[in-house]
Motif scaffolding. Sequence first.
Motif, PDB file in Angstrom:
ATOM      1  N   ILE A   1       0.745  -1.183   0.014  1.00 22.14           N
ATOM      2  CA  ILE A   1      -0.020  -0.049  -0.093  1.00 22.14           C
ATOM      3  C   ILE A   1       1.036   1.259   0.162  1.00 22.14           C
ATOM      4  O   ILE A   1       1.454   1.520   0.847  1.00 22.14           O
ATOM      5  N   TYR A   2       0.872   1.908  -1.246  1.00 18.75           N
ATOM      6  CA  TYR A   2       1.899   2.944  -1.423  1.00 18.75           C
ATOM      7  C   TYR A   2       1.116   4.326  -0.862  1.00 18.75           C
ATOM      8  O   TYR A   2       0.062   4.665  -1.333  1.00 18.75           O
ATOM      9  N   PHE A   3       1.707   5.209  -0.151  1.00 22.59           N
ATOM     10  CA  PHE A   3       1.263   6.561  -0.009  1.00 22.59           C
ATOM     11  C   PHE A   3       2.111   7.368  -0.349  1.00 22.59           C
ATOM     12  O   PHE A   3       3.222   7.499  -0.397  1.00 22.59           O
ATOM     13  N   PRO A   4       1.481   8.666  -0.823  1.00 19.55           N
ATOM     14  CA  PRO A   4       2.369   9.679  -1.501  1.00 19.55           C
ATOM     15  C   PRO A   4       3.231  10.373  -0.625  1.00 19.55           C
ATOM     16  O   PRO A   4       2.892  10.384   0.564  1.00 19.55           O
ATOM     17  N   HIS A   5       4.302  10.937  -1.121  1.00 17.65           N
ATOM     18  CA  HIS A   5       5.268  11.642  -0.097  1.00 17.65           C
ATOM     19  C   HIS A   5       4.648  12.862   0.767  1.00 17.65           C
ATOM     20  O   HIS A   5       5.117  13.220   1.832  1.00 17.65           O
ATOM     21  N   TRP A   6       3.456  13.328   0.207  1.00 11.67           N
ATOM     22  CA  TRP A   6       3.004  14.531   1.134  1.00 11.67           C
ATOM     23  C   TRP A   6       2.069  13.985   2.261  1.00 11.67           C
ATOM     24  O   TRP A   6       1.393  14.876   2.929  1.00 11.67           O
ATOM     25  N   ILE A   7       1.955  12.641   2.546  1.00 11.99           N
ATOM     26  CA  ILE A   7       1.139  12.086   3.586  1.00 11.99           C
ATOM     27  C   ILE A   7       1.970  11.336   4.446  1.00 11.99           C
ATOM     28  O   ILE A   7       2.725  10.594   4.152  1.00 11.99           O
ATOM     29  N   ASP A   8       1.786  11.718   5.779  1.00 16.24           N
ATOM     30  CA  ASP A   8       2.222  11.010   6.849  1.00 16.24           C
ATOM     31  C   ASP A   8       1.203   9.906   7.109  1.00 16.24           C
ATOM     32  O   ASP A   8       0.142  10.244   7.443  1.00 16.24           O
ATOM     33  N   VAL A   9       1.598   8.420   7.422  1.00 14.43           N
ATOM     34  CA  VAL A   9       0.898   7.624   7.792  1.00 14.43           C
ATOM     35  C   VAL A   9       1.383   6.737   8.943  1.00 14.43           C
ATOM     36  O   VAL A   9       2.469   6.413   9.101  1.00 14.43           O
ATOM     37  N   GLN A  10       0.320   6.526   9.830  1.00  9.40           N
ATOM     38  CA  GLN A  10       0.563   5.551  11.122  1.00  9.40           C
ATOM     39  C   GLN A  10      -0.352   4.406  11.256  1.00  9.40           C
ATOM     40  O   GLN A  10      -1.642   4.588  10.703  1.00  9.40           O
ATOM     41  N   THR A  11      -0.183   3.382  11.903  1.00 10.32           N
ATOM     42  CA  THR A  11      -1.211   2.335  12.251  1.00 10.32           C
ATOM     43  C   THR A  11      -0.531   1.475  13.293  1.00 10.32           C
ATOM     44  O   THR A  11       0.480   1.568  13.659  1.00 10.32           O
ATOM     45  N   LYS A  12      -1.519   1.011  13.782  1.00 16.20           N
ATOM     46  CA  LYS A  12      -0.983   0.026  15.002  1.00 16.20           C
ATOM     47  C   LYS A  12      -0.142  -0.939  14.676  1.00 16.20           C
ATOM     48  O   LYS A  12      -0.487  -1.796  13.459  1.00 16.20           O
ATOM     49  N   PRO A  13       0.809  -1.399  15.101  1.00 14.28           N
ATOM     50  CA  PRO A  13       1.720  -2.606  14.700  1.00 14.28           C
ATOM     51  C   PRO A  13       0.868  -3.897  14.871  1.00 14.28           C
ATOM     52  O   PRO A  13       0.148  -4.191  15.679  1.00 14.28           O
ATOM     53  N   LYS A  14       1.097  -4.526  13.848  1.00 18.13           N
ATOM     54  CA  LYS A  14       0.704  -6.150  13.637  1.00 18.13           C
ATOM     55  C   LYS A  14       1.871  -7.000  13.182  1.00 18.13           C
ATOM     56  O   LYS A  14       2.568  -6.593  12.297  1.00 18.13           O
ATOM     57  N   PRO A  15       1.747  -8.234  13.356  1.00 20.02           N
ATOM     58  CA  PRO A  15       2.826  -9.223  13.184  1.00 20.02           C
ATOM     59  C   PRO A  15       3.062  -9.462  11.602  1.00 20.02           C
ATOM     60  O   PRO A  15       4.116  -9.684  11.391  1.00 20.02           O
TER      61      PRO A  15
END
Length: 207
Positions: A119-133
């Motif tokens: 899942i590619y996010f463009p350079h102008w977006i910061d993205v975070q999610t909860k860690p999963k194995p």
Amino acid sequence: MADKKEEIKSEIKRNLRYIAILIIVIIFIYFDISITKLLNFTDKKIIWTLDFGIYNILVSMFFSVVYYFYKGAKLHIKIDILNKKEDTNEITIGGNPEEIYMQLNVEGKYKKFSSKIEIYFPHWIDVQTKPKPYLSFDEDKNTYLIDLESLILNKENISLTESITFDVLKNSDEKNIDLIESKLKLGLFTKFFKVGLENKGIKIKSK
């Protein structure tokens, strides 16, 4: 745009099927393989019309049965990326974080995977999610990777639904528009015979 591509693909497949059915029916009629003659019809127009109709139905049924078994032998993967608030494939982000989520559905017979969902996010977006194995992040490419082999625990008949929420925040004051999509690299043989992939991304705008 992604919906339009899928619509065009479906239309092409449907038309190719009609053409294939028509060719097979014409071959039967050309070689005078007639069902209607067994019913003692003598008028050539009636014979041709009834044969054409009967063969059309029979060949269509044959194609449907073959397609049913063909689909049943494949592993089906459906990936949707959606606006979490509205369940739509569009989102506009401003100065506060917004939530999108990826809905992953896997159904069918297990197939081994050497590649991962990206899942590619463009350079102008910061993205975070909860860690999963089964989840990893490539910081250089701003891309999340999903390891299907790690995610799929039941290696027989699979019926799996998994949802991953991402917090997205723009890191630029520019007004940008991009399409966030997932990708799964599959060989031509795998794509045609082993795995069916349905994939919808989300259009993301900054304000």
